[in-house]
Each structure stands twice: as C-alpha cells, then as structure tokens.
Design a protein around this motif. Structure first.
Motif, PDB file in Angstrom:
ATOM      1  N   GLN A 116      23.259   0.066  -8.728  1.00  0.00           N
ATOM      2  CA  GLN A 116      22.730  -1.281  -8.986  1.00  0.00           C
ATOM      3  C   GLN A 116      22.609  -1.526 -10.492  1.00  0.00           C
ATOM      4  OE1 GLN A 116      19.164  -2.092  -6.768  1.00  0.00           O
ATOM      5  NE2 GLN A 116      18.700  -3.960  -7.911  1.00  0.00           N
ATOM      6  N   SER A 117      22.878  -2.746 -10.904  1.00  0.00           N
ATOM      7  CA  SER A 117      22.745  -3.123 -12.315  1.00  0.00           C
ATOM      8  C   SER A 117      21.277  -3.346 -12.658  1.00  0.00           C
ATOM      9  CB  SER A 117      23.522  -4.407 -12.602  1.00  0.00           C
ATOM     10  OG  SER A 117      24.897  -4.174 -12.416  1.00  0.00           O
ATOM     11  N   VAL A 118      20.888  -2.791 -13.793  1.00  0.00           N
ATOM     12  CA  VAL A 118      19.520  -2.954 -14.283  1.00  0.00           C
ATOM     13  C   VAL A 118      19.576  -3.312 -15.763  1.00  0.00           C
ATOM     14  CG1 VAL A 118      18.385  -1.471 -12.577  1.00  0.00           C
ATOM     15  CG2 VAL A 118      19.336  -0.446 -14.648  1.00  0.00           C
ATOM     16  N   GLN A 119      18.450  -3.804 -16.257  1.00  0.00           N
ATOM     17  CA  GLN A 119      18.374  -4.298 -17.633  1.00  0.00           C
ATOM     18  C   GLN A 119      17.086  -3.775 -18.254  1.00  0.00           C
ATOM     19  OE1 GLN A 119      18.978  -8.508 -17.754  1.00  0.00           O
ATOM     20  NE2 GLN A 119      17.766  -8.760 -19.604  1.00  0.00           N
ATOM     21  N   VAL A 120      17.143  -3.414 -19.508  1.00  0.00           N
ATOM     22  CA  VAL A 120      15.979  -2.827 -20.161  1.00  0.00           C
ATOM     23  C   VAL A 120      14.863  -3.859 -20.350  1.00  0.00           C
ATOM     24  CG1 VAL A 120      16.670  -3.229 -22.600  1.00  0.00           C
ATOM     25  CG2 VAL A 120      15.293  -1.206 -21.988  1.00  0.00           C
ATOM     26  N   VAL A 121      13.635  -3.396 -20.222  1.00  0.00           N
ATOM     27  CA  VAL A 121      12.438  -4.131 -20.616  1.00  0.00           C
ATOM     28  C   VAL A 121      11.589  -3.147 -21.408  1.00  0.00           C
ATOM     29  CG1 VAL A 121      12.451  -5.749 -18.678  1.00  0.00           C
ATOM     30  CG2 VAL A 121      11.224  -3.577 -18.460  1.00  0.00           C
ATOM     31  N   PHE A 122      10.716  -3.658 -22.248  1.00  0.00           N
ATOM     32  CA  PHE A 122       9.910  -2.775 -23.087  1.00  0.00           C
ATOM     33  C   PHE A 122       8.439  -2.946 -22.756  1.00  0.00           C
ATOM     34  CE2 PHE A 122      13.876  -3.274 -25.344  1.00  0.00           C
ATOM     35  CZ  PHE A 122      14.151  -1.970 -25.744  1.00  0.00           C
ATOM     36  N   HIS A 123       7.746  -1.819 -22.564  1.00  0.00           N
ATOM     37  CA  HIS A 123       6.310  -1.830 -22.304  1.00  0.00           C
ATOM     38  C   HIS A 123       5.601  -1.284 -23.544  1.00  0.00           C
ATOM     39  CE1 HIS A 123       6.623  -1.904 -17.597  1.00  0.00           C
ATOM     40  NE2 HIS A 123       7.187  -2.943 -18.186  1.00  0.00           N
ATOM     41  N   ASP A 124       4.886  -2.180 -24.221  1.00  0.00           N
ATOM     42  CA  ASP A 124       4.213  -1.868 -25.478  1.00  0.00           C
ATOM     43  C   ASP A 124       3.165  -0.765 -25.297  1.00  0.00           C
ATOM     44  OD1 ASP A 124       3.142  -1.938 -28.022  1.00  0.00           O
ATOM     45  OD2 ASP A 124       2.360  -3.992 -27.863  1.00  0.00           O
ATOM     46  N   THR A 125       3.207   0.230 -26.173  1.00  0.00           N
ATOM     47  CA  THR A 125       2.206   1.296 -26.121  1.00  0.00           C
ATOM     48  C   THR A 125       0.941   0.917 -26.886  1.00  0.00           C
ATOM     49  OG1 THR A 125       2.987   2.395 -28.132  1.00  0.00           O
ATOM     50  CG2 THR A 125       4.026   3.046 -26.048  1.00  0.00           C
ATOM     51  N   GLY A 126       1.029  -0.142 -27.697  1.00  0.00           N
ATOM     52  CA  GLY A 126      -0.101  -0.529 -28.529  1.00  0.00           C
ATOM     53  C   GLY A 126      -0.214   0.301 -29.797  1.00  0.00           C
ATOM     54  N   ALA A 127       0.797   1.112 -30.078  1.00  0.00           N
ATOM     55  CA  ALA A 127       0.746   2.000 -31.244  1.00  0.00           C
ATOM     56  C   ALA A 127       2.068   1.964 -32.013  1.00  0.00           C
ATOM     57  CB  ALA A 127       0.419   3.424 -30.801  1.00  0.00           C
ATOM     58  N   GLY A 128       2.706   0.793 -32.091  1.00  0.00           N
ATOM     59  CA  GLY A 128       3.925   0.674 -32.875  1.00  0.00           C
ATOM     60  C   GLY A 128       5.173   1.174 -32.186  1.00  0.00           C
ATOM     61  N   SER A 129       5.129   1.250 -30.876  1.00  0.00           N
ATOM     62  CA  SER A 129       6.311   1.668 -30.105  1.00  0.00           C
ATOM     63  C   SER A 129       6.212   1.032 -28.718  1.00  0.00           C
ATOM     64  CB  SER A 129       6.382   3.194 -29.984  1.00  0.00           C
ATOM     65  OG  SER A 129       5.215   3.692 -29.348  1.00  0.00           O
ATOM     66  N   ALA A 130       7.295   1.126 -27.987  1.00  0.00           N
ATOM     67  CA  ALA A 130       7.316   0.590 -26.623  1.00  0.00           C
ATOM     68  C   ALA A 130       8.198   1.487 -25.771  1.00  0.00           C
ATOM     69  CB  ALA A 130       7.849  -0.846 -26.627  1.00  0.00           C
ATOM     70  N   LEU A 131       7.840   1.596 -24.510  1.00  0.00           N
ATOM     71  CA  LEU A 131       8.612   2.443 -23.601  1.00  0.00           C
ATOM     72  C   LEU A 131       9.726   1.624 -22.973  1.00  0.00           C
ATOM     73  CD1 LEU A 131       5.792   4.442 -21.799  1.00  0.00           C
ATOM     74  CD2 LEU A 131       6.975   4.951 -23.945  1.00  0.00           C
ATOM     75  N   PRO A 132      10.971   2.081 -23.119  1.00  0.00           N
ATOM     76  CA  PRO A 132      12.061   1.380 -22.436  1.00  0.00           C
ATOM     77  C   PRO A 132      12.059   1.719 -20.950  1.00  0.00           C
ATOM     78  CG  PRO A 132      12.919   3.229 -23.703  1.00  0.00           C
ATOM     79  CD  PRO A 132      11.434   3.193 -23.928  1.00  0.00           C
ATOM     80  N   ARG A 133      11.927   0.671 -20.160  1.00  0.00           N
ATOM     81  CA  ARG A 133      12.033   0.800 -18.710  1.00  0.00           C
ATOM     82  C   ARG A 133      13.073  -0.222 -18.265  1.00  0.00           C
ATOM     83  NH1 ARG A 133       5.566   1.577 -18.413  1.00  0.00           N
ATOM     84  NH2 ARG A 133       5.567   3.848 -18.272  1.00  0.00           N
ATOM     85  N   PHE A 134      13.398  -0.203 -17.011  1.00  0.00           N
ATOM     86  CA  PHE A 134      14.472  -1.081 -16.537  1.00  0.00           C
ATOM     87  C   PHE A 134      14.015  -1.850 -15.316  1.00  0.00           C
ATOM     88  CE2 PHE A 134      16.464   1.839 -19.315  1.00  0.00           C
ATOM     89  CZ  PHE A 134      17.582   1.200 -19.842  1.00  0.00           C
TER      90      PHE A 134
END
Ligand SMILES: [Zn+2]
Length: 138
Positions: A116-134
């Motif tokens: 299945q096709s998926v697309q990245v989304v970013f979940h902010d860590t609140g510390a200058g980075s974000a976790l890439p999830r799909f």
C-alpha cells in the motif's frame, strides 16, 4: 478502528551523524543520504555508504512517499508506548529505496496491506525534532 493519532513522540538521541536528519524533520523534511560514489540511497544516517563504504554521502530530500513492506498491529507497547492503544509498527520502503522502521498512523489496520502507498507525516517531539511516521496516501 483508527490507530496512531495519539502515539507519543519521544525525543531522539541526536548523534553527529544524525544531527542533519533530525534538524530537517523539525522543518517537515525527510532526508536520506545518497552515495556519490555508487549512487546508493542510504537510511539511517551514517558516515559510510552501506553498499560501498565510501564516505562520500550527501543529504538529499526524500519524496516522503513509500510503500508498506511489512507491518504488525502492536497491542501491548512498552516504555513510552505502554499506555497506547493498539498501534501499527511497520517497515516501509521509501521511494528512494531504503527501508525505514516506523508507525503507520491515521489508518484502520484492518484495511492496511503490504504494498500500500503511504506518505510521511511528522510528529513533533517538542525538542527541535519530529518523528517521521506514515499514513495511507490520499
Ligand atoms: Zn556507495
């Protein structure tokens, strides 16, 4: 059942080889490395090409598009994830080639499928980075 919208976003431990990657995630940009010696796209961030061991790696912006390579529905998490409901742990194959361990969010696991096709989304860590999830692609 839709899962993953409320997953925690633990702060990553930033290393010299991962600093550019994590900084880019804070801007909603997914980076992979491309070896200028052999052309291989590399992820996770590292100092040497995983194919030819060249140190000639440059950062390139990934499309954020991927396909589900494999996945499992995790019903009992640990550590930061211990109080989560069921969530999807997945291996996705980026359009650029490398595979990434991640979560599939905003999805009904009953309808998720390999390929299945998926697309990245970013979940902010609140510390200058974000976790890439799909999430499933539109
Ligand atoms: Zn290489």
């Amino acid at each position: 059942m839709t899962t993953g919208a409320e997953l925690p976003a633990p702060v990553p431990e930033v290393q010299p080889e991962t600093a550019a990657f994590w900084e880019a995630t804070s801007r909603g940009v997914l980076l992979v490395q491309r070896c200028t010696a052999c052309g291989t796209s590399v992820w996770y961030p590292r100092f040497l090409c995983s194919n030819c061991h060249s140190s000639e790696l440059k950062q390139v912006e990934a499309s954020g598009r991927a396909t589900v390579y494999s996945f499992t529905l995790t019903t009992r998490g640990i550590l930061e994830y211990k109080d989560c409901g069921p969530y999807v742990l997945a291996l996705v194959e980026l359009e650029e080639g490398p595979k990434m361990l991640t979560n599939i969010v905003e999805c009904d696991p009953e309808t998720l499928s390999i390929g299945q096709s998926v697309q990245v989304v970013f979940h902010d860590t609140g510390a200058g980075s974000a976790l890439p999830r799909f999430r499933p692609a539109a």
